[in-house]
Structure formats: structure tokens, C-alpha cells
Design a protein around this motif. Structure first.
Motif, PDB file in Angstrom:
ATOM      1  N   ARG A  14      -1.141  14.398   9.217  1.00 53.60           N
ATOM      2  CA  ARG A  14      -1.786  15.203   9.248  1.00 53.60           C
ATOM      3  C   ARG A  14      -2.468  15.990   9.993  1.00 53.60           C
ATOM      4  O   ARG A  14      -2.710  17.643   9.731  1.00 53.60           O
ATOM      5  N   VAL A  46      -0.866   2.331   7.051  1.00 52.53           N
ATOM      6  CA  VAL A  46      -0.815   3.694   5.903  1.00 52.53           C
ATOM      7  C   VAL A  46      -1.916   4.385   6.123  1.00 52.53           C
ATOM      8  O   VAL A  46      -1.303   5.839   6.640  1.00 52.53           O
ATOM      9  N   ASP A  47      -2.635   4.034   6.394  1.00 49.17           N
ATOM     10  CA  ASP A  47      -3.419   5.550   6.794  1.00 49.17           C
ATOM     11  C   ASP A  47      -3.525   6.272   8.273  1.00 49.17           C
ATOM     12  O   ASP A  47      -3.184   6.767   8.588  1.00 49.17           O
ATOM     13  N   PHE A  86      -2.095  -1.193   4.311  1.00 51.58           N
ATOM     14  CA  PHE A  86      -3.838  -0.453   4.385  1.00 51.58           C
ATOM     15  C   PHE A  86      -3.629   0.724   5.663  1.00 51.58           C
ATOM     16  O   PHE A  86      -3.459   1.845   6.210  1.00 51.58           O
ATOM     17  N   GLU A 132       0.895  12.569  -1.098  1.00 51.97           N
ATOM     18  CA  GLU A 132       0.317  14.225  -1.696  1.00 51.97           C
ATOM     19  C   GLU A 132       1.674  14.986  -1.270  1.00 51.97           C
ATOM     20  O   GLU A 132       2.581  15.187   0.017  1.00 51.97           O
ATOM     21  N   VAL A 134      -0.108   8.488   7.537  1.00 51.12           N
ATOM     22  CA  VAL A 134      -0.644  10.009   7.107  1.00 51.12           C
ATOM     23  C   VAL A 134      -1.721  10.508   8.159  1.00 51.12           C
ATOM     24  O   VAL A 134      -1.503  11.813   8.069  1.00 51.12           O
ATOM     25  N   HIS A 170       0.859   5.516  -0.470  1.00 49.26           N
ATOM     26  CA  HIS A 170       0.347   7.060   0.041  1.00 49.26           C
ATOM     27  C   HIS A 170       0.985   7.990  -0.217  1.00 49.26           C
ATOM     28  O   HIS A 170       1.883   8.383  -0.085  1.00 49.26           O
ATOM     29  N   ALA A 216       0.763  -1.387   0.102  1.00 44.39           N
ATOM     30  CA  ALA A 216      -0.173   0.043  -0.250  1.00 44.39           C
ATOM     31  C   ALA A 216       0.767   1.235  -0.340  1.00 44.39           C
ATOM     32  O   ALA A 216       2.022   0.706   0.500  1.00 44.39           O
TER      33      ALA A 216
END
Length: 245
Positions: free
Chosen positions: A61, A53-54, A50, A23, A57, A21, A19
Motif C-alpha cells: 500500500r 498478510v498484514d 495474520f 482489495e 499488504v 486479504h 489468513a
């Protein structure tokens, strides 16, 4: 900053357990990048990657700001790794079908000419510079890397060693994890590349360097590297993030 990313199942696996990510927050000139390579079998490796990563990140944020100094960014990255580890560990304990799952993680925050990079496992980060070449920033947490570091294996022996894919550190397998954290200065023209071992087990560092700098359209570089890995059998999932400064 401009970034591209890709994940591919490869040719030998039925499921993609990687997985990623990426941005780029143009209003703050910051980037958040992460690559995870899950383990634990078909029912749980993809879940671990998954979830990690979730969590990684999402935690960043909440806390990142444009006025943070290096120490503050380093602490934020460590906290994000801790949260990712906690989430995967708790998920693994919540259902017997997830028992034993875990994941590698290589993640980065890029801000104000600086990359703060964390890794657990054998997913990697490289800096590529038009004058200096390619430099691996991370050190694999693996059996063969430890043997290489102690001088018990040569680089050529590592390539075909029977313990090549055994990692010594992962997210989610223990209550606590200790990431390696690096801070690297970036200048215009540099590239930051994050990847899972599906790339580096099939494509060597100098081939990566050539494709990034001389292979053609930079926006298609990740696709070219995936194609190279698959031309060599695609024995594992392949995930790549490339960020241009």
C-alpha cells in the motif's frame, strides 16, 4: 476487476490458521491479494499468517502507484515478502510460545493487464482462461514437489505420499527467504485464483476449472469449492481468493 474471498476452518481442525486479504483499488485499477497458511501449532500458526498478510499488504500500500513498470512492481512485491518474513521472524523470536512458527504466502499485485505473483511454501496461484483452461503459476516448495520435479514420484504417488505436507520453504523460519516471483499477462475473461492447500489437497485442478467456468454464479464459486473440500472430509483449513478480469 471483481474479487471474492473466503476462509473456512474445514471439518478436522479446531482452529483456522489461514489468513487472507483482497482489495481492488478501482481508482487505480489495481488489486492486492494474499493467502497465508500458518504453521507452528495452535498458539502460533494463526499469528504467523495474520502478521504475514498484514505486513505484505501494508508494505505494498505504501509503494504501489499506477505508473509503475513491471520491474518496479516485481521489486515492490519482493520487498513486501521480505517485510512479511522479517515481521514473522521477529515475532517468533519475541515470545517462546511463538518459537518455530511460520507461514506460507502466495500474494499478487494485479495492475494494467498484468499479475505479479510471489509464493513461498505450498499455497498456490492459478490462471483460468475460458479458452486455455487452467494453469498453475506457482511451484510448491515441498518435499513431494521436489521429488516429482526430479522424476522420483508420479503425480498419482504425490497424492498419498507420507511427506505430502512437509514444506521446504516458509516465511518466518529463517532470517531471509527467497520467494518465487512470476509475471503473467491477463486479458478480459481471465480469472486469477489463489488458495491454500486445504483446497488443492481435496479438489483437483480440473474440478476447480469446471466450478469457476461452469459451476454457476461466479460470486458463489468460492463457497462451492469450500463445500466440495468439506464433502471430502475437510481435513485442513481452506482459503480461496478468486479475481475476475
Amino acid at each position: 476487476m471483481t474479487a471474492w474471498g473466503i476462509t473456512d476452518c474445514g471439518l478436522a481442525r479446531e482452529q483456522n490458521q489461514d489468513a487472507f486479504h483482497l482489495e481492488v483499488l478501482h481508482e487505480s485499477s489495481q488489486g492486492i491479494l494474499a493467502v497465508c497458511d500458518g504453521m507452528g501449532g495452535a498458539k502460533s500458526g494463526n499469528v504467523a499468517s495474520f502478521v504475514a498478510v498484514d505486513a505484505f499488504v501494508g508494505t505494498l500500500r505504501l509503494v504501489l502507484g499506477s505508473d509503475m513498470d513491471v520491474a518496479a512492481v516485481q521489486n515492490a512485491v519482493r520487498d513486501a515478502v521480505d517485510e512479511a518474513n522479517r515481521r514473522v521472524y521477529e515475532k517468533a523470536r519475541s515470545d517462546t510460545s511463538y518459537y518455530g512458527m511460520g507461514t506460507t504466502l502466495v500474494g499478487a499485485v494485479v495492475t494494467s493487464g498484468l499479475a505479479v505473483i510471489a509464493n513461498v511454501g505450498d499455497s498456490r496461484a492459478y490462471i483460468i482462461d475460458r479458452e486455455e483452461g487452467i494453469e498453475r503459476i506457482t511451484r510448491d516448495h515441498s518435499v513431494v514437489e521436489d521429488l516429482l520435479y526430479r522424476g522420483e514420484l508420479s503425480p498419482d504417488q504425490v497424492k498419498n505420499h507420507p511427506s505430502k505436507n512437509i514444506i521446504t520453504r516458509a516465511l518466518g523460519t529463517e532470517n531471509d527467504v527467497s520467494p518465487d516471483v512470476f509475471s503473467v499477462d491477463l486479458t478480459s475473461g481471465d480469472f486469477l485464483l489463489l488458495c491454500s492447500d486445504g483446497l488443492t489437497n481435496a479438489v483437483d485442478d480440473m474440478e476447480i476449472l469446471y466450478e469457476v467456468l461452469h459451476g454457476g454464479d461466479t460470486s458463489l464459486c468460492c463457497e462451492r469449492l469450500v463445500a466440495m473440500a468439506n464433502e471430502r472430509g475437510g481435513p485442513d483449513n481452506i482459503t480461496i481468493i478468486l479475481l475476475s478480469i
